[in-house]
Design an enzyme around this catalytic site. Structure first.
Site, PDB file in Angstrom:
ATOM      1  N   ASP A 127     -27.656  26.698 -31.056  1.00 14.06           N
ATOM      2  CA  ASP A 127     -26.807  25.701 -30.042  1.00 14.06           C
ATOM      3  C   ASP A 127     -26.077  24.666 -30.505  1.00 14.06           C
ATOM      4  O   ASP A 127     -25.601  24.278 -32.027  1.00 14.06           O
ATOM      5  CB  ASP A 127     -28.361  25.074 -29.829  1.00 14.06           C
ATOM      6  CG  ASP A 127     -27.872  24.259 -28.482  1.00 14.06           C
ATOM      7  OD1 ASP A 127     -27.556  24.176 -27.412  1.00 14.06           O
ATOM      8  OD2 ASP A 127     -28.968  22.980 -28.030  1.00 14.06           O
ATOM      9  N   ASP A 129     -25.470  20.987 -28.607  1.00 15.50           N
ATOM     10  CA  ASP A 129     -25.837  19.819 -28.297  1.00 15.50           C
ATOM     11  C   ASP A 129     -27.418  18.770 -28.916  1.00 15.50           C
ATOM     12  O   ASP A 129     -28.233  20.239 -28.647  1.00 15.50           O
ATOM     13  CB  ASP A 129     -25.874  18.963 -27.225  1.00 15.50           C
ATOM     14  CG  ASP A 129     -24.450  18.827 -26.542  1.00 15.50           C
ATOM     15  OD1 ASP A 129     -24.020  18.035 -26.587  1.00 15.50           O
ATOM     16  OD2 ASP A 129     -24.268  19.933 -25.389  1.00 15.50           O
ATOM     17  N   ASP A 320     -32.564  22.973 -30.001  1.00 15.74           N
ATOM     18  CA  ASP A 320     -33.574  21.770 -29.505  1.00 15.74           C
ATOM     19  C   ASP A 320     -34.062  21.798 -28.589  1.00 15.74           C
ATOM     20  O   ASP A 320     -34.889  20.866 -27.738  1.00 15.74           O
ATOM     21  CB  ASP A 320     -32.560  20.838 -29.623  1.00 15.74           C
ATOM     22  CG  ASP A 320     -31.623  20.572 -29.120  1.00 15.74           C
ATOM     23  OD1 ASP A 320     -31.139  21.374 -28.689  1.00 15.74           O
ATOM     24  OD2 ASP A 320     -31.668  18.864 -28.603  1.00 15.74           O
TER      25      ASP A 320
END
Length: 382
Positions: A127, A129, A320
């Site tokens: 991922d 961000d 996250d």
């Protein structure tokens, strides 16, 4: 346009579904006087209206509560762990310790992960961000560090590496700026591979450029423009066009205004029955109802790399956000590879391991590169 409501997937274990399937908050005005069946009928209609009004408010409140649940106030959680021992603090520490036992650090269990990769090709899925870059107030300023970029560049020299992000593909590419990677933007609805195949790509691998939701582009752009105008009255709200999805960021919105923002989003989405709502870290995401997510993107990329139905690969996915759970679940259901959740605080997750923040992600990537470099150096020359 129809007056139907947004479709929300069953997988969202929050109260948004109740909001999404509701009727408009204010379906009609209460009558001023009796009509039809006389005064009694008018009273009944007014009572029904008030009931609808209360129900609509309750549903918006449920939506706001789910926004809070998906965006925990980390500062408060950290403070609870830092205070002098008390029943609450000890309980929080015990909860955290239990969670770490179930989702141990990928750094402390590095050897265990490497052991599982014996005889297999590791494939990396990252991922952006909150994983490669820190979470920031302005999503346009979520730059990754040069050190992180070097770590990802070195990673891609040894392992197939893909960035899987909710951002539009072009935007995340402009942040990362590494042409040798695979990029899956818009939660996997816009996938493209590198121009030249890397040396580790299998013979049956294929060129990649895939957009399963291309028919929704005009609708998504229309919703983006409407939301841009609609949310102007909410200070701090930011609407981002991510090509195949629209993101409404509320990180900089006062919590007292979340209810109003939720109403604004709902009033727009009720006109688009082919779109659905999902949530991330202080962001509402509007995307097509097609059955496609980061988990599907992960499977598609494995197939594109030539690893479909193959036991010779160990996929590792690091993320996250709530949207990364789709990929974690795919790996868990396949019984193949590992999900690594980036979080300082306990969360319900399908990931096997955890890392606390992007700096630990970089440490893990660097260890992986160093391990591979040394193992290749130790391999006897033919």
């Amino acid at each position: 346009m129809t007056k139907q409501n947004v479709v929300v997937p069953e997988a969202m274990a929050i109260s948004v579904a109740a909001v999404a399937n509701s009727s408009p908050l204010f379906p009609y005005l209460p009558p001023r006087s009796g009509c039809g069946a006389g005064g009694a009928g008018g009273f009944a209609l007014k009572k029904k209206y008030l009931s609808q009004l209360e129900l609509g408010g309750a549903r918006i409140n449920a939506w706001v509560e789910s926004m809070k649940a998906s965006s925990p106030t980390h500062a408060k959680a950290a403070a609870a762990l830092a205070v002098a021992p008390s029943v609450g603090a000890v309980g929080a520490q015990d909860e955290h310790a239990t969670w770490i036992m179930r989702h141990p650090s990928a750094l402390s269990k590095f050897e265990q992960i490497i052991s599982a990769s014996k005889g297999k090709q590791i494939a990396m899925f990252l991922d952006y961000d909150g994983t490669l870059s820190p979470i920031v107030d302005d999503p346009d300023l979520a730059f990754m560090s040069d050190a992180m970029r070097d770590a990802v560049r070195n990673l891609a020299r040894y392992f197939p590496t893909a960035i899987v992000s909710g951002r539009c593909r072009d935007k995340v590419y402009n942040f990362v700026r590494l042409a040798e990677l695979y990029y899956a933007g818009s939660h996997g609805m816009d996938i493209k591979g590198p121009a030249t195949g890397p040396r580790y790509m299998k013979a049956k691998a294929k060129a990649v450029h895939f957009q399963p939701a291309s028919e929704f582009l005009p609708m998504i752009y229309e919703v983006y423009k409407v939301l841009l105008e609609k949310t102007k009255s909410t200070p701090g709200a930011k609407v981002e066009n991510n090509k195949f999805c629209v993101s409404v960021h509320y990180r900089c919105v006062d919590e007292k205004s979340w209810s109003g923002l939720a109403e604004q989003v709902k009033s727009v989405l009720k006109e688009y029955p082919k779109l659905r709502l999902t949530e991330g870290r202080k962001v509402l995401e509007i995307r097509p109802t097609i059955k496609w997510d980061k988990g599907k993107a992960l499977e598609f990329l494995l197939e594109s790399l030539g690893f479909a139905d193959c036991n010779e690969v160990l996929p590792v996915y690091i993320g996250d956000d709530r949207t990364d759970e789709d990929a974690f679940k795919v790996l868990r259901d396949r019984g193949q590879g590992f999900g690594i959740l980036v979080s300082k605080f306990p969360k319900e997750t399908n990931a096997s391991y955890s890392l606390q923040e992007p700096s630990e992600v970089m440490d893990f990537l660097l260890r992986l590169v160093e391990w591979k470099r040394l193992s290749l150096k130790a391999r006897p020359r033919v």
